[in-house]
Design an enzyme around this catalytic site. Structure first.
Site, mmCIF file in Angstrom:
data_model
loop_
_atom_site.group_PDB
_atom_site.id
_atom_site.type_symbol
_atom_site.label_atom_id
_atom_site.label_comp_id
_atom_site.label_asym_id
_atom_site.label_seq_id
_atom_site.Cartn_x
_atom_site.Cartn_y
_atom_site.Cartn_z
ATOM 1 N N ASP A 1 -52.077 -12.638 42.492
ATOM 2 C CA ASP A 1 -53.478 -11.166 42.472
ATOM 3 C C ASP A 1 -55.190 -11.781 43.598
ATOM 4 O OD1 ASP A 1 -53.957 -12.670 40.051
ATOM 5 O OD2 ASP A 1 -55.076 -10.726 39.611
ATOM 6 N N GLU B 1 -54.317 -12.379 37.638
ATOM 7 C CA GLU B 1 -55.574 -13.992 36.154
ATOM 8 C C GLU B 1 -56.385 -12.503 36.880
ATOM 9 O OE1 GLU B 1 -57.905 -16.787 36.747
ATOM 10 O OE2 GLU B 1 -57.731 -15.159 38.341
#
Length: 407
Positions: free
Chosen positions: A80, A175
């Protein structure tokens, strides 16, 4: 175009922005768009036991090619990108043989990355930089880490003369919103130790990070027509501003460095009737971290007594802790990475992370996991850039770790 550069420019164009307001995992379905491509690339490289679960976690294995009994190493990165800046329609641009001058990212919008603001650019004169067009982040955090791991795996697979033990790889969602390790299956991953490839400039090697907490404050006031509000109106916006003013201004991110912690006012929205604010609290010292949480709690309690007709709700949520506590008993894994850097021609820069990685959480879940550089700078914004030569050095360090571990 090299595999490393080809995959990086391909991956960063895929929007994988996470969203902390969504409770699902992954927090955005678009992360699967990249995950499926990574799985195909792992298959093409020749890994085995590749899985992509319903939550967006990828695990794969490069089998050992040595008869020696050596530890199983893991390499981990996240898919991400940060929701704090635009991650849609990214247009990476390569500046070959950078001339050491200011970089115009977007002529039409007059967006310029200057040496005055970013003096570290001078270190990369003559190198090849990948930059943004000034309207998005780049996504080197952490797509650079992913492609560096993949490039190293491909090299090992194509060069069986390099002796190595079993290598596990893991790629995680979310994350950037602090949830990357939430559903990571450490038992299934089955590595003795691992490294997140999620650091910044070349040479970074980190085994310390912040203790981290989020603070959500809801303040309920009372809205009355301003013409008849004397002794009746309670403006929750002003109460929120007063709360923020009670936190030490010298302990904000823009005034801190090194081991210094901070309070960051992250979001602020509301009306006279109701205001919500979100802060993040960080400190490397566990004692100072607890003191910071106590300070905001005391400030809210004070305001509750001062404004008895208002309502204050404070929610503190710990995110992760300083992994130094879990790494020190196995410090040889830091020394292994340090030696690998030296042999790859990189000067190690061992320093604390002024942030967090999946590795912090994973270390407390039983998988010791220091952090290694990707080569990138200025993550989470339009001035993000990464030198190709630094990415290549990260690949070499991963290869050296695998090789040294087999010795």
């Amino acid at each position: 175009m090299s595999f490393l550069l080809n995959k990086f420019t391909e991956y960063v164009k895929i929007d994988t922005t996470s969203n902390g307001k969504n409770k699902s995992c992954p927090s955005t379905e678009i992360q699967f768009n990249l995950a499926k491509i990574i799985v195909k690339d792992l298959e093409d490289i020749g890994l085995i036991d590749i899985t992509l679960d319903e939550n967006g976690y990828i695990i794969g294995t490069l089998p050992s090619n040595t008869a020696k009994k050596v530890p199983t190493i893991g390499f981990i990165a996240h898919m991400d990108t940060a929701p704090s800046f635009n991650g849609t329609n990214i247009k990476p641009r390569i500046i070959e043989n950078y001339d050491g001058e200011n970089i115009t990212l977007n002529k039409d919008l007059n967006i310029v990355m200057t040496l005055k603001d970013f003096p570290e650019l001078a270190n990369y004169k003559g190198q090849d930089l990948i930059v943004t067009d000034g309207t998005t982040l780049l996504g080197a955090d952490d797509k650079a880490g992913i492609v560096e791991i993949l490039t190293a795996l491909k090299h090992l697979k194509e060069n069986p003369s390099i002796e190595h033990g079993e290598i596990r790889v893991g790629f995680t969602p979310d994350e950037e919103i602090g949830r990357g390790a939430n559903l990571f299956d450490v038992k299934k991953f089955n590595a003795d130790f691992a490294y997140t490839i999620d650091g910044g400039e070349i040479g970074e090697l980190e085994f310390e990070n912040f203790n981290a907490c989020s603070a959500h404050v809801v303040i309920e006031g009372r809205d009355i027509h301003p013409g008849a509000s004397k002794n009746k109106m309670i403006n929750s916006i002003l109460l929120a501003m007063e709360l923020n003013s009670m936190l030490p201004c010298n302990e904000r991110p823009e005034y801190t460095e090194g081991y210094e912690g901070f309070f960051l006012l992250h979001e602020f929205s509301g009306s006279i009737e109701k205001t919500e604010i979100d802060l993040i609290i960080r400190d490397h010292s566990k004692e100072k971290f607890l003191e910071k949480k106590a300070l905001i709690t005391e400030a809210v309690n004070y305001l509750e007594k001062k404004y008895v007709d208002a309502k204050f709700t404070l929610t503190l949520t710990d995110s992760y802790y300083n992994m130094r506590e879990m790494i020190e008993p196995v410090y040889h894994i830091v020394e292994l990475a340090e030696k690998a850097m030296i042999e790859a021609g990189v000067t190690p820069n061992i320093k604390p992370i002024r942030g967090g990685t999946d590795g912090a959480r994973l270390s407390f879940m039983g998988l010791p996991c220091p952090n290694i550089f990707t080569g990138g700078h200025n993550f989470h914004g339009k001035f993000e850039f990464i030198p190709i030569q630094s990415m290549e050095k990260s690949v070499q360090v991963i290869l050296k770790i695998a090789e040294l571990n087999a010795k």
